[in-house]
Design an enzyme around this catalytic site. Structure first.
Site, short mmCIF file in Angstrom:
data_model
loop_
_atom_site.label_atom_id
_atom_site.label_comp_id
_atom_site.label_asym_id
_atom_site.label_seq_id
_atom_site.Cartn_x
_atom_site.Cartn_y
_atom_site.Cartn_z
CG ASN A 18 -4.25 107.76 -78.88
OD1 ASN A 18 -5.26 107.99 -79.19
ND2 ASN A 18 -3.97 107.28 -77.65
N GLY A 20 -7.31 103.58 -83.20
CA GLY A 20 -8.35 103.31 -83.74
C GLY A 20 -8.97 104.02 -85.15
NE ARG A 41 -8.22 109.92 -71.83
CZ ARG A 41 -9.05 108.93 -71.47
NH1 ARG A 41 -9.54 109.19 -70.46
NH2 ARG A 41 -9.13 108.04 -72.41
CE1 TYR A 147 -20.16 106.45 -78.65
CE2 TYR A 147 -21.72 105.65 -79.64
CZ TYR A 147 -20.55 106.09 -79.71
OH TYR A 147 -19.69 105.86 -80.80
CE LYS A 151 -19.82 109.45 -80.83
NZ LYS A 151 -18.64 110.21 -81.13
P1 NDP Z 1 -11.18 103.91 -79.39
O1 NDP Z 1 -11.54 103.75 -77.95
O2 NDP Z 1 -10.17 102.99 -80.24
O3 NDP Z 1 -10.41 105.43 -79.38
C1 NDP Z 1 -11.17 106.61 -78.64
C2 NDP Z 1 -10.17 107.79 -78.82
O4 NDP Z 1 -10.76 108.86 -78.02
C3 NDP Z 1 -8.78 107.38 -78.20
O5 NDP Z 1 -7.74 108.07 -79.07
C4 NDP Z 1 -8.73 108.28 -76.80
O6 NDP Z 1 -7.22 108.55 -76.54
C5 NDP Z 1 -9.67 109.18 -77.18
N1 NDP Z 1 -10.10 109.91 -75.94
C6 NDP Z 1 -11.00 109.43 -75.07
N2 NDP Z 1 -11.24 110.15 -74.11
C7 NDP Z 1 -10.63 111.06 -74.33
C8 NDP Z 1 -10.43 112.58 -73.41
N3 NDP Z 1 -10.89 112.69 -72.44
N4 NDP Z 1 -9.70 113.36 -74.01
C9 NDP Z 1 -8.91 113.17 -75.28
N5 NDP Z 1 -9.20 112.17 -75.94
C10 NDP Z 1 -9.82 111.18 -75.45
O7 NDP Z 1 -12.18 104.20 -80.53
P2 NDP Z 1 -12.82 104.56 -81.97
O8 NDP Z 1 -11.63 104.63 -82.66
O9 NDP Z 1 -13.52 103.26 -82.04
O10 NDP Z 1 -13.58 105.70 -81.92
C11 NDP Z 1 -13.27 106.87 -82.42
C12 NDP Z 1 -14.72 107.68 -82.61
O11 NDP Z 1 -15.34 107.03 -83.31
C13 NDP Z 1 -15.47 107.96 -81.31
O12 NDP Z 1 -15.95 109.30 -81.19
C14 NDP Z 1 -16.45 107.02 -81.20
O13 NDP Z 1 -17.52 107.29 -80.59
C15 NDP Z 1 -16.50 107.00 -82.51
N6 NDP Z 1 -17.46 105.69 -83.37
C16 NDP Z 1 -16.82 104.41 -83.18
C17 NDP Z 1 -17.47 103.32 -83.81
C18 NDP Z 1 -16.63 101.92 -83.48
O14 NDP Z 1 -17.65 100.92 -84.03
N7 NDP Z 1 -15.75 101.80 -83.33
C19 NDP Z 1 -18.70 103.54 -84.48
C20 NDP Z 1 -19.23 104.97 -84.49
C21 NDP Z 1 -18.36 105.89 -84.09
P3 NDP Z 1 -6.89 108.47 -74.99
O15 NDP Z 1 -7.86 107.27 -74.38
O16 NDP Z 1 -5.37 107.79 -75.20
O17 NDP Z 1 -7.04 109.54 -74.46
#
Ligand code: NDP
Length: 241
Positions: A18, A20, A41, A147, A151
């Site tokens: 949804n 990022g 969620r 974290y 990973k």
């Molecule tokens: P965001 O915080 O923008 O997005 C996180 C996503 O995870 C949201 O869609 C959120 O949806 C979902 N999420 C969190 N908790 C739950 C749950 N319990 N059940 C279902 N969905 C969940 O983060 P990013 O887009 O930055 O990150 C996406 C992935 O990339 C992650 O795994 C992150 O660790 C990884 N990453 C990001 C980096 C960065 O620099 N941004 C670097 C390296 C890795 P909702 O809250 O609506 O449930």
């Protein structure tokens, strides 16, 4: 010889689709012609994708979400386990709950959806599993013991899956982003971001579509011989690790 995508695309599930990085992945998969369900969620999703409310820490919600996705799109062929959270603090201050919550979403959540998705992939003898890892899984990061551990563990999971079901036409890979401009990094103080930029050979943070394009390639027909790999999208920060 080059294979082509099936005319109707494939049935795909993206967790955390949804916003990022996940949102960009959903958009790339839709553009490639796949039928995409986005689990989060809140259950919101971009136009063209099926949004399903699902907390990846709850196996019953995952089962219900996959049933809904499969009723709409057919058995799941592509899984991108992308949901992730951070609860950063130095180890002496990190309590068990902060460690457990990060493991529960980032690692056990990925396990739960991979287990559910692999059922139909094994039957179909075709599947693509992508875990969204992170450069810090191999690089390490102060304040991110929970974290980084979650990973790093995804790499062992992808490689074990590769050995378990690689012979059934299923690939499992980790895409390891560096620092990408999303809500997750928007909370970082300016001096921390400046420090990252100085350390990143590309000299900038990454963009969500740069991660998504890599995922879109790895789930495609031509990536069937790539498995158990860690693919960095980090501007050179991890130097291939
Ligand atoms: P965001 O915080 O923008 O997005 C996180 C996503 O995870 C949201 O869609 C959120 O949806 C979902 N999420 C969190 N908790 C739950 C749950 N319990 N059940 C279902 N969905 C969940 O983060 P990013 O887009 O930055 O990150 C996406 C992935 O990339 C992650 O795994 C992150 O660790 C990884 N990453 C990001 C980096 C960065 O620099 N941004 C670097 C390296 C890795 P909702 O809250 O609506 O449930």
């Amino acid at each position: 010889m080059t294979d082509t995508e099936p005319p109707t695309g494939r049935s795909a599930v993206v967790t955390g689709g949804n916003k990022g990085i996940g949102l960009a992945i959903v958009e790339h998969l839709l553009a490639a012609g796949h039928r995409v369900a986005s689990l989060s969620r809140g259950g919101d999703a971009p136009a063209g994708a099926l949004g399903i409310a699902c907390d990846v820490t709850d196996a019953a919600q995952i089962e219900a979400a996959f049933k809904e996705a499969e009723a709409a799109h057919g058995p799941v062929e592509i899984l991108v386990a992308n949901s992730g959270i951070t609860k950063d603090t130095l180890i002496l201050r990190m309590n068990d709950a902060e460690f457990d919550q990060v493991i529960d979403v980032n690692l056990k959540g990925a396990f739960r959806v991979a287990k559910r998705a692999s059922r139909s992939m094994i039957r179909k003898r075709w599947g693509r599993i992508i875990f969204t890892g992170s450069v810090v899984g191999l690089y390490g990061s102060p304040g991110q013991v929970n974290y980084a551990a979650s990973k790093a563990a995804l790499i062992g999971m992808a490689r074990s899956l590769t050995r378990e079901i690689g012979g059934r036409g299923v690939t499992a890979n980790v895409v390891a982003p560096g620092f990408i401009e999303t809500d997750m990094t928007a909370v970082l103080p300016d001096d921390v971001v400046a420090g990252y930029k100085a350390a990143i050979p590309a000299g900038r943070l990454g963009l969500t579509h740069e991660v998504a394009a890599t995922v879109a390639f790895l789930v495609g027909e031509n990536a069937g011989y790539i498995s158990g790999a860690v693919i960095p999208v980090d501007g050179g920060l991890g130097m291939g690790h």
